[in-house]
Scaffold this motif. Structure first.
Motif, mmCIF file in Angstrom:
data_model
loop_
_atom_site.group_PDB
_atom_site.id
_atom_site.type_symbol
_atom_site.label_atom_id
_atom_site.label_comp_id
_atom_site.label_asym_id
_atom_site.label_seq_id
_atom_site.Cartn_x
_atom_site.Cartn_y
_atom_site.Cartn_z
ATOM 1 N N SER A 1 0.851 -1.191 0.000
ATOM 2 C CA SER A 1 0.000 0.000 0.000
ATOM 3 C C SER A 1 0.886 1.240 0.000
ATOM 4 C CB SER A 1 -0.891 0.000 1.244
ATOM 5 O OG SER A 1 -0.097 0.176 2.417
ATOM 6 N N GLU A 2 0.251 2.402 0.089
ATOM 7 C CA GLU A 2 1.018 3.642 0.191
ATOM 8 C C GLU A 2 1.928 3.630 1.422
ATOM 9 O OE1 GLU A 2 -0.880 7.426 -0.294
ATOM 10 O OE2 GLU A 2 -2.491 6.584 -1.504
ATOM 11 N N ASP A 3 1.507 2.939 2.459
ATOM 12 C CA ASP A 3 2.274 2.921 3.704
ATOM 13 C C ASP A 3 3.458 1.966 3.673
ATOM 14 O OD1 ASP A 3 0.518 4.768 4.875
ATOM 15 O OD2 ASP A 3 -0.835 3.169 5.541
ATOM 16 N N THR A 4 3.443 0.995 2.756
ATOM 17 C CA THR A 4 4.469 -0.056 2.787
ATOM 18 C C THR A 4 5.308 -0.162 1.524
ATOM 19 O OG1 THR A 4 2.891 -1.723 1.977
ATOM 20 C CG2 THR A 4 3.086 -1.454 4.375
ATOM 21 N N ILE A 5 4.852 0.395 0.409
ATOM 22 C CA ILE A 5 5.551 0.163 -0.861
ATOM 23 C C ILE A 5 6.956 0.739 -0.856
ATOM 24 C CG2 ILE A 5 4.670 2.233 -2.049
ATOM 25 C CD1 ILE A 5 4.412 0.375 -4.570
ATOM 26 N N GLU A 6 7.167 1.849 -0.143
ATOM 27 C CA GLU A 6 8.515 2.426 -0.098
ATOM 28 C C GLU A 6 9.499 1.495 0.605
ATOM 29 O OE1 GLU A 6 8.368 7.101 0.215
ATOM 30 O OE2 GLU A 6 6.783 6.231 1.444
ATOM 31 N N ARG A 7 9.052 0.820 1.660
ATOM 32 C CA ARG A 7 9.918 -0.124 2.357
ATOM 33 C C ARG A 7 10.277 -1.291 1.438
ATOM 34 N NH1 ARG A 7 6.347 -1.229 7.450
ATOM 35 N NH2 ARG A 7 4.952 0.318 6.558
ATOM 36 N N CYS A 8 9.304 -1.747 0.662
ATOM 37 C CA CYS A 8 9.557 -2.849 -0.263
ATOM 38 C C CYS A 8 10.555 -2.440 -1.344
ATOM 39 C CB CYS A 8 8.255 -3.291 -0.915
ATOM 40 S SG CYS A 8 7.039 -3.989 0.213
ATOM 41 N N ALA A 9 10.353 -1.249 -1.902
ATOM 42 C CA ALA A 9 11.246 -0.769 -2.954
ATOM 43 C C ALA A 9 12.653 -0.544 -2.414
ATOM 44 C CB ALA A 9 10.690 0.511 -3.564
ATOM 45 N N ASP A 10 12.742 0.016 -1.225
ATOM 46 C CA ASP A 10 14.044 0.253 -0.613
ATOM 47 C C ASP A 10 14.790 -1.058 -0.369
ATOM 48 O OD1 ASP A 10 15.965 2.109 0.855
ATOM 49 O OD2 ASP A 10 15.464 0.690 2.448
ATOM 50 N N ALA A 11 14.040 -2.130 -0.071
ATOM 51 C CA ALA A 11 14.655 -3.436 0.156
ATOM 52 C C ALA A 11 15.069 -4.114 -1.146
ATOM 53 C CB ALA A 11 13.707 -4.342 0.939
ATOM 54 N N GLY A 12 14.546 -3.630 -2.281
ATOM 55 C CA GLY A 12 14.984 -4.179 -3.557
ATOM 56 C C GLY A 12 13.909 -4.753 -4.452
ATOM 57 N N ALA A 13 12.645 -4.713 -4.034
ATOM 58 C CA ALA A 13 11.571 -5.215 -4.893
ATOM 59 C C ALA A 13 11.386 -4.287 -6.085
ATOM 60 C CB ALA A 13 10.272 -5.329 -4.106
ATOM 61 N N ASP A 14 10.974 -4.857 -7.215
ATOM 62 C CA ASP A 14 10.704 -4.023 -8.385
ATOM 63 C C ASP A 14 9.366 -4.325 -9.049
ATOM 64 O OD1 ASP A 14 11.457 -6.446 -9.472
ATOM 65 O OD2 ASP A 14 13.209 -5.688 -10.527
ATOM 66 N N VAL A 15 8.652 -5.335 -8.574
ATOM 67 C CA VAL A 15 7.295 -5.622 -9.050
ATOM 68 C C VAL A 15 6.394 -5.697 -7.820
ATOM 69 C CG1 VAL A 15 5.829 -7.125 -10.435
ATOM 70 C CG2 VAL A 15 8.268 -6.971 -10.958
ATOM 71 N N PHE A 16 5.330 -4.887 -7.826
ATOM 72 C CA PHE A 16 4.525 -4.721 -6.619
ATOM 73 C C PHE A 16 3.076 -5.132 -6.884
ATOM 74 C CE2 PHE A 16 7.928 -1.661 -6.919
ATOM 75 C CZ PHE A 16 8.592 -1.815 -5.711
ATOM 76 N N VAL A 17 2.635 -6.153 -6.145
ATOM 77 C CA VAL A 17 1.248 -6.587 -6.230
ATOM 78 C C VAL A 17 0.446 -5.823 -5.171
ATOM 79 C CG1 VAL A 17 -0.347 -8.524 -6.014
ATOM 80 C CG2 VAL A 17 1.915 -8.866 -7.042
ATOM 81 N N ALA A 18 -0.596 -5.141 -5.612
ATOM 82 C CA ALA A 18 -1.438 -4.381 -4.687
ATOM 83 C C ALA A 18 -2.892 -4.654 -5.034
ATOM 84 C CB ALA A 18 -1.133 -2.886 -4.780
ATOM 85 N N GLY A 19 -3.623 -5.191 -4.070
ATOM 86 C CA GLY A 19 -5.027 -5.517 -4.320
ATOM 87 C C GLY A 19 -5.966 -4.468 -3.782
ATOM 88 N N SER A 20 -6.224 -4.541 -2.480
ATOM 89 C CA SER A 20 -7.174 -3.606 -1.867
ATOM 90 C C SER A 20 -6.701 -2.167 -1.958
ATOM 91 C CB SER A 20 -7.428 -3.995 -0.406
ATOM 92 O OG SER A 20 -6.215 -4.095 0.322
ATOM 93 N N ALA A 21 -5.380 -1.940 -1.993
ATOM 94 C CA ALA A 21 -4.857 -0.575 -2.087
ATOM 95 C C ALA A 21 -5.277 0.085 -3.394
ATOM 96 C CB ALA A 21 -3.337 -0.578 -1.972
ATOM 97 N N VAL A 22 -5.422 -0.703 -4.462
ATOM 98 C CA VAL A 22 -5.840 -0.165 -5.758
ATOM 99 C C VAL A 22 -7.353 -0.222 -5.912
ATOM 100 C CG1 VAL A 22 -5.742 -0.520 -8.262
ATOM 101 C CG2 VAL A 22 -3.652 -0.659 -6.900
ATOM 102 N N TYR A 23 -7.929 -1.398 -5.705
ATOM 103 C CA TYR A 23 -9.357 -1.557 -5.956
ATOM 104 C C TYR A 23 -10.227 -0.917 -4.875
ATOM 105 C CZ TYR A 23 -8.965 -4.364 -10.148
ATOM 106 O OH TYR A 23 -8.726 -4.781 -11.435
ATOM 107 N N GLY A 24 -9.625 -0.623 -3.731
ATOM 108 C CA GLY A 24 -10.364 0.073 -2.688
ATOM 109 C C GLY A 24 -10.370 1.578 -2.875
ATOM 110 N N ALA A 25 -9.621 2.070 -3.862
ATOM 111 C CA ALA A 25 -9.546 3.507 -4.122
ATOM 112 C C ALA A 25 -10.631 3.921 -5.113
ATOM 113 C CB ALA A 25 -8.168 3.860 -4.677
#
Length: 221
Positions: free
Chosen positions: A177-201
């Motif tokens: 989500s907006e609250d966690t994606i930066e931590r994931c990217a900083d750790a090295g992820a480059d493909v991000f699956v987001a369900g409720s964060a997108v469809y709940g908007a």
């Protein structure tokens, strides 16, 4: 590395899936969770539905197989038109053979790991895969809170990929989500699956853009 957003239709309205796919046309992938009520305690959809989704999706379909015996069933998702097929390390009997079979069918082969499954036993196999999926929740249900304890594994996986010189994508799935994606990217992820964060908007396209911007900002740092 190119950052990619893959909204999970697990959080979409299943009665309106064609329209729900149109809502995420600005994303890179449509992430489809396949569950069999055996490997995980939930039941979703199978290859015939994936085939139907592929026909109407404006973006490529990325299938995440949370099923038993993927050695038998995974190739059917390549035949159904999915462009990426990820199966779980915990379920596959012969992961290298299966990955090679999927690649021979012309799709990207991904290896998924549950939160408690270490990456180290699979590092020598990195050349056989196009993507590693690190689950950041226990697989089976959408909307779960992000597990920060998975961040060190993401970082170790990224370091191993970088050391190998391979072009292997690193996907994260669960609580993104907006609250966690930066931590994931900083750790090295480059493909991000987001369900409720997108469809709940209310504005799915705007949310996809926002997630992409946050991930890019974290990588820039």
């Amino acid at each position: 590395m190119a950052l990619q957003i893959s909204p999970s239709i697990l959080s979409a309205d299943f009665a309106r899936l064609a329209e729900e796919l149109d809502r995420i046309a600005d994303a890179d992938w449509a992430h489809v969770d396949v569950m069999d009520n055996h490997f995980v305690p939930n039941l979703t959809l199978g290859a015939p539905v994936v085939e139907a989704l592929v026909k109407v999706s404006p973006i490529p379909v990325d299938t995440h197989l949370m099923i038993e015996d993927p050695d038998r069933w995974a190739p059917a998702y390549a035949d159904a038109g999915a462009r990426s097929v990820t199966f779980h390390a915990e379920a596959a009997r012969a992961p290298v053979r299966l990955a090679r079979e999927l690649r021979a069918l012309g799709v990207r082969a991904g290896l998924g790991l549950k939160p408690a499954t270490p990456i180290e036993p699979y590092l020598d196999l990195l050349p056989e895969f196009d993507m590693i999926l690190v689950m950041t929740v226990e697989p089976g249900f959408g909307g779960q809170p992000f597990l920060d304890v998975c961040l060190p594994k993401i970082r170790r996986t990224r370091e191993a990929i970088a050391s190998s010189g391979l072009d292997v994508w690193l996907q994260v799935d669960g609580g993104v989500s907006e609250d966690t994606i930066e931590r994931c990217a900083d750790a090295g992820a480059d493909v991000f699956v987001a369900g409720s964060a997108v469809y709940g908007a209310d504005d799915a396209a705007g949310q996809i853009k926002r997630l992409r911007e946050l991930a890019a900002a974290a990588c820039a740092h």
